[in-house]
Design a protein around this motif. Sequence first.
Motif, PDB file in Angstrom:
ATOM      1  N   LEU A   1      -8.862  49.200  52.293  1.00  0.00           N
ATOM      2  CA  LEU A   1      -8.819  48.720  51.157  1.00  0.00           C
ATOM      3  C   LEU A   1      -7.375  49.527  50.548  1.00  0.00           C
ATOM      4  O   LEU A   1      -6.461  48.690  49.908  1.00  0.00           O
ATOM      5  N   PRO A   2      -7.149  50.537  50.494  1.00  0.00           N
ATOM      6  CA  PRO A   2      -5.930  51.264  49.983  1.00  0.00           C
ATOM      7  C   PRO A   2      -4.740  50.727  50.896  1.00  0.00           C
ATOM      8  O   PRO A   2      -3.711  50.539  50.340  1.00  0.00           O
ATOM      9  N   ALA A   3      -4.831  50.351  52.176  1.00  0.00           N
ATOM     10  CA  ALA A   3      -3.684  49.813  52.878  1.00  0.00           C
ATOM     11  C   ALA A   3      -3.315  48.700  52.361  1.00  0.00           C
ATOM     12  O   ALA A   3      -2.351  48.242  52.502  1.00  0.00           O
ATOM     13  N   ALA A   4      -4.505  47.638  52.022  1.00  0.00           N
ATOM     14  CA  ALA A   4      -4.355  46.304  51.609  1.00  0.00           C
ATOM     15  C   ALA A   4      -3.372  46.380  50.385  1.00  0.00           C
ATOM     16  O   ALA A   4      -2.544  45.620  50.084  1.00  0.00           O
ATOM     17  N   PHE A   5      -3.817  47.191  49.314  1.00  0.00           N
ATOM     18  CA  PHE A   5      -3.062  47.491  48.214  1.00  0.00           C
ATOM     19  C   PHE A   5      -1.560  47.975  48.367  1.00  0.00           C
ATOM     20  O   PHE A   5      -0.760  47.462  48.000  1.00  0.00           O
ATOM     21  N   LEU A   6      -1.382  48.747  49.242  1.00  0.00           N
ATOM     22  CA  LEU A   6      -0.183  49.377  49.656  1.00  0.00           C
ATOM     23  C   LEU A   6       0.977  48.118  49.944  1.00  0.00           C
ATOM     24  O   LEU A   6       1.687  48.014  49.877  1.00  0.00           O
ATOM     25  N   LEU A   7       0.238  47.404  51.072  1.00  0.00           N
ATOM     26  CA  LEU A   7       0.856  46.082  51.531  1.00  0.00           C
ATOM     27  C   LEU A   7       1.376  45.059  50.491  1.00  0.00           C
ATOM     28  O   LEU A   7       2.479  44.587  50.498  1.00  0.00           O
ATOM     29  N   VAL A   8       0.443  44.795  49.714  1.00  0.00           N
ATOM     30  CA  VAL A   8       0.671  44.087  48.219  1.00  0.00           C
ATOM     31  C   VAL A   8       1.801  44.644  47.473  1.00  0.00           C
ATOM     32  O   VAL A   8       2.981  43.934  47.116  1.00  0.00           O
TER      33      VAL A   8
END
Length: 202
Positions: free
Chosen positions: A110-117
């Motif tokens: 989840l934090p990686a997905a937020f970082l990618l966005v």
Amino acid sequence: MLDAAMRKLIDPPLASAATVLKKAGVSANAVTVTSFMPGLGAAIALGFGEYALALALILVNRLMDGLDGAVARQTVPTDLGGYLDIVGDFIFYGAVPFGFAVAAPEANALPAAFLLVSFIGTGSSFLAYAVVAEKRKITTDIRGKKSFYYLGGLTEGTETIVFFIACCLLPQNFPILAWIFGGLCWVTTLTRIAAAATTFRD
């Protein structure tokens, strides 16, 4: 934010190394393409939880990323070179969070997905500004001679690399680091949008 200051420190040694490569007949594009390999290798190493190896490969990738520009400035910068450089950079920036997500999906996905966005926000605001700046013949050399306009922000290349280094040294803290840095990326995105609204207003 720190890229302009860092250029004063790294440009002299990079120029010296570039002179050696130029004499050896190594082109800037060859350095750019070659630099993609350790960047991809870093993401693979992260996926296997090999954080020390990933850190070493990240540092090699970033060193070579600076070196290709130094070689280009001593030869003939090309549009293809600038294109390959920025494409490689953004793939690398996206691959690192993906590697952390693979390593520990329950904690990191989840934090990686937020970082990618968040990276999409900084990347799109950066590239869109460069396109319109080129159309309007707006130039800057505060970060050295570049293939296209470089708009600064709170989270630039230097800050991103420091963040990646911190994540490799403290992988258990990746989630909180990603949430914080992703938030800072949105500050950068919003300030760039504000700059565009001011600069490009008809």
